[in-house]
Design an enzyme around this catalytic site. Structure first.
Site, PDB file in Angstrom:
ATOM      1  CE  LYS A  14      45.143  41.138  47.185  1.00 57.96           C
ATOM      2  NZ  LYS A  14      44.804  41.744  48.491  1.00 57.96           N
ATOM      3  NE  ARG A  89      49.067  46.497  47.568  1.00 58.04           N
ATOM      4  CZ  ARG A  89      49.139  45.191  47.817  1.00 58.04           C
ATOM      5  NH1 ARG A  89      49.474  44.339  46.873  1.00 58.04           N
ATOM      6  NH2 ARG A  89      48.851  44.746  49.016  1.00 58.04           N
ATOM      7  NE  ARG A 128      48.222  37.083  55.881  1.00 58.62           N
ATOM      8  CZ  ARG A 128      47.982  37.723  54.748  1.00 58.62           C
ATOM      9  NH1 ARG A 128      47.345  37.109  53.770  1.00 58.62           N
ATOM     10  NH2 ARG A 128      48.332  38.972  54.586  1.00 58.62           N
ATOM     11  NE  ARG A 134      52.511  39.059  54.831  1.00 59.16           N
ATOM     12  CZ  ARG A 134      51.712  39.433  53.855  1.00 59.16           C
ATOM     13  NH1 ARG A 134      51.169  38.537  53.069  1.00 59.16           N
ATOM     14  NH2 ARG A 134      51.435  40.710  53.672  1.00 59.16           N
ATOM     15  NE  ARG A 146      49.573  44.823  55.027  1.00 57.86           N
ATOM     16  CZ  ARG A 146      49.414  43.680  55.710  1.00 57.86           C
ATOM     17  NH1 ARG A 146      49.777  43.612  56.982  1.00 57.86           N
ATOM     18  NH2 ARG A 146      48.899  42.633  55.136  1.00 57.86           N
TER      19      ARG A 146
END
Ligand code: ADP
Length: 191
Positions: A14, A89, A128, A134, A146
């Protein structure tokens, strides 16, 4: 206004595709994940509240996120449209967003849903995490939590917009360019 939701599980691309779309169509990018991370960096009360949820891979409470989105929309009165990334969400967030847009005599025009297999998502997020810093991307348990939250709560978002025939599914595996071409085609057909 032209408002679109870029929808899909964590790691579905996204963020990457949002950059391409806002550049081409002049939409204002609203990423609740980015807004929350910026609140955390600034150590605001909202950020401190959100951090505990995010570190565990859980959703931040609806009221917190909805308030933040309302402020963002109000802060951009001249926007020709918004790209919502990571929001809504939950079903409650969908209802709240409809109300916020209605105040501006506007609505969601299209929901583009990126489809990516679970093992590919885990691989991408760990990749990532290795470079981005992160913290929620470095721990496989948090990543799986998640994805579980996505199935438990966020899948309802697709159902909500499907009742208004607003959802278009896009294959989210392939090159960034080919996926962007597919997204662009759908936006061009409706803008
Ligand atoms: P990703 O989709 O890759 O998990 P995001 O940056 O969109 O990344 O979100 C990171 C975290 O921020 C989520 O796991 C969640 O805790 C919180 N968050 C972001 N957007 C929302 C939202 N709309 N509602 C509740 N929590 C959210």
């Amino acid at each position: 206004m032209f408002n679109l939701i870029l929808f899909g599980p964590p790691g579905s691309g996204k963020g990457t595709q949002s950059e391409n779309i806002i550049a081409a169509f002049g939409l204002k990018h609203l990423s609740t994940g980015n807004l929350l991370r910026s609140e955390i960096t600034q150590q605001t009360p909202l950020g401190l509240e959100a951090k505990n949820f995010m570190d565990q891979g859980q959703l931040v409470p609806d009221a917190v996120v909805i308030g933040m989105v309302g402020n963002f929309i109000d802060a951009n009165p001249g926007a020709t449209g918004f790209l919502f990334d990571g929001f809504p969400r939950t079903a409650a967030q969908c209802v709240a967003l409809d109300a916020l847009l209605k105040e501006k005599s506007s609505e969601i025009n299209i929901v583009l849903a990126l489809e990516v297999a679970e093992e590919e998502l885990v691989k991408r997020l760990l990749g990532r995490g290795a470079t981005s810093g992160r913290s929620d991307d470095t721990n496989e348990t948090v990543i799986r939590a998640r994805i579980q939250e996505y199935h438990d709560k966020t899948a309802a978002v697709e159902k909500y917009y499907a009742q208004f025939d607003k959802v278009v599914s896009i294959q989210g595996e392939g090159t960034v360019e080919s996926i962007y071409d597919d997204l662009k085609k759908e936006i061009d057909a409706r803008i």
